[in-house]
Design an enzyme around this catalytic site. Sequence first.
Site, PDB file in Angstrom:
ATOM      1  CG  MET A  30      -1.772  -1.160   1.097  1.00  0.00           C
ATOM      2  SD  MET A  30      -3.413  -1.078   2.185  1.00  0.00           S
ATOM      3  CE  MET A  30      -2.724  -0.755   3.679  1.00  0.00           C
ATOM      4  N   GLY A  31       2.129   1.075  -0.336  1.00  0.00           N
ATOM      5  CA  GLY A  31       3.023   2.203  -0.449  1.00  0.00           C
ATOM      6  C   GLY A  31       3.571   2.601   0.936  1.00  0.00           C
ATOM      7  CG  HIS A  37       7.035  -1.489   2.317  1.00  0.00           C
ATOM      8  ND1 HIS A  37       6.866  -0.345   3.247  1.00  0.00           N
ATOM      9  CD2 HIS A  37       5.668  -2.134   2.010  1.00  0.00           C
ATOM     10  CE1 HIS A  37       5.648  -0.130   3.214  1.00  0.00           C
ATOM     11  NE2 HIS A  37       4.923  -1.199   2.827  1.00  0.00           N
ATOM     12  CD  GLN A 149       5.662 -14.063  11.014  1.00  0.00           C
ATOM     13  OE1 GLN A 149       4.991 -14.478   9.759  1.00  0.00           O
ATOM     14  NE2 GLN A 149       4.980 -14.594  11.951  1.00  0.00           N
ATOM     15  CE  LYS A 150       4.143  -3.932  11.696  1.00  0.00           C
ATOM     16  NZ  LYS A 150       2.818  -3.546  11.120  1.00  0.00           N
ATOM     17  CG  ASP A 151       0.840  -6.743   8.180  1.00  0.00           C
ATOM     18  OD1 ASP A 151      -0.044  -6.185   8.869  1.00  0.00           O
ATOM     19  OD2 ASP A 151       1.768  -6.344   7.369  1.00  0.00           O
ATOM     20  CB  VAL A 177      12.647  -4.905   8.454  1.00  0.00           C
ATOM     21  CG1 VAL A 177      13.551  -3.929   8.630  1.00  0.00           C
ATOM     22  CG2 VAL A 177      12.690  -5.902   7.338  1.00  0.00           C
ATOM     23  CB  SER A 187       3.084   2.811   6.029  1.00  0.00           C
ATOM     24  OG  SER A 187       3.578   1.793   5.342  1.00  0.00           O
TER      25      SER A 187
HETATM   26  P1  AMP Z   1       1.567  -2.565   3.557  1.00  0.00           P
HETATM   27  O1  AMP Z   1       1.984  -1.689   2.501  1.00  0.00           O
HETATM   28  O2  AMP Z   1       1.610  -2.240   4.986  1.00  0.00           O
HETATM   29  O3  AMP Z   1       0.534  -3.366   3.348  1.00  0.00           O
HETATM   30  O4  AMP Z   1       2.614  -3.915   3.659  1.00  0.00           O
HETATM   31  C1  AMP Z   1       2.937  -4.589   2.375  1.00  0.00           C
HETATM   32  C2  AMP Z   1       3.699  -5.534   2.551  1.00  0.00           C
HETATM   33  O5  AMP Z   1       5.025  -5.495   3.425  1.00  0.00           O
HETATM   34  C3  AMP Z   1       3.094  -6.570   3.586  1.00  0.00           C
HETATM   35  O6  AMP Z   1       3.142  -7.947   3.126  1.00  0.00           O
HETATM   36  C4  AMP Z   1       3.654  -6.466   5.006  1.00  0.00           C
HETATM   37  O7  AMP Z   1       3.482  -7.546   5.902  1.00  0.00           O
HETATM   38  C5  AMP Z   1       5.149  -6.129   4.756  1.00  0.00           C
HETATM   39  N1  AMP Z   1       5.714  -5.498   5.734  1.00  0.00           N
HETATM   40  C6  AMP Z   1       5.073  -4.387   6.334  1.00  0.00           C
HETATM   41  N2  AMP Z   1       5.829  -3.836   7.350  1.00  0.00           N
HETATM   42  C7  AMP Z   1       6.952  -4.825   7.348  1.00  0.00           C
HETATM   43  C8  AMP Z   1       8.103  -4.952   8.285  1.00  0.00           C
HETATM   44  N3  AMP Z   1       8.226  -4.236   9.212  1.00  0.00           N
HETATM   45  N4  AMP Z   1       8.931  -6.208   8.105  1.00  0.00           N
HETATM   46  C9  AMP Z   1       8.641  -6.811   6.944  1.00  0.00           C
HETATM   47  N5  AMP Z   1       7.617  -6.633   6.147  1.00  0.00           N
HETATM   48  C10 AMP Z   1       6.806  -5.758   6.343  1.00  0.00           C
END
Ligand code: AMP
Length: 297
Positions: A30-31, A37, A149-151, A177, A187
Amino acid sequence: MRTLRTIAELRAALAQPRREGSRIGLVPTMGAFHEGHLSLMRRAREDNDVVVVSLFVNPTQFNEGNDLAAYPRDENRDALLASDAGVDYLFAPAVEEIYPPGFTASVSLGAITEVLEGAQRGRAHFEGVATVVTKLFNMVAPQVAYFGQKDAQQARVIKQLVHDLDMQVQIEVCPIVREPDGLAMSSRNVHLSPAEREQATALSRALRVASDLVEAGEYESDAITAAARNELDSANLDTEYFEIVDLETFAPITTIDGPALAVVAARVGSTRLIDNQQLSTKSVAGQYAGAVAAGSN
Ligand code: AMP
């Protein structure tokens, strides 16, 4: 790197590599990119011939209008970061491209989507995630897709989706991370004031308390959860849940007797944060300390 806006452009760009048998990797996002990311993109770059990153703030997975309106957006910055990470195509469609007038479909996956994040954010949250990811998989037809794995529950939901609907895509789940002080990158961290940023470190501390207790031989979830909640309460966080759950079903565990996951969601001011940590009855605390020092988990 090329930025693509339409499904037709995306399909046209991927037609030839697909004909040539290239391996295509997809990173859905989602940017508002951060190192979390970028770690997924770099991994995709290592594993594939063609890397597609989708950038779409999916309105159907937001349960709060304010959260959607305030979601950080900076496509120009994101495009530079993705290009640096070696991404070939940034697919950044408008909302109407994904949900044209008359769109009605919804993918519903049952039990795994109803607990924890599903219970807090409502059934529509994971339906929104599963529906948009199904569409992205149909548009890109990647051999492999990367999630964080965060989500953790989201990654589990995607595995259920792929399994139940016989999708031919391999799901890779990459480590969390973290910032040097343990805060999981997100984000939404940009919304935190300096004081809230400090408070937010209690999430990873609470998980650390839990993994240290397990390391020390405490396997009763009630005792572990009480200690972890104490850490969250001391930082004045508004905790939505702290639970120890089964890795597969995400159902609560009373006594840990194998791999388990500690999951937490809490509000810091108006910002909602989530984090998690795998627990095992063997030496998890040491792994965690090493992973934080290395900037990942
Ligand atoms: P999002 O843009 O928040 O939807 O995240 C996009 C992808 O990045 C998803 O698969 C998240 O689980 C992953 N992501 C978000 N934050 C982290 C993080 N801190 N470490 C690893 N992956 C992440």
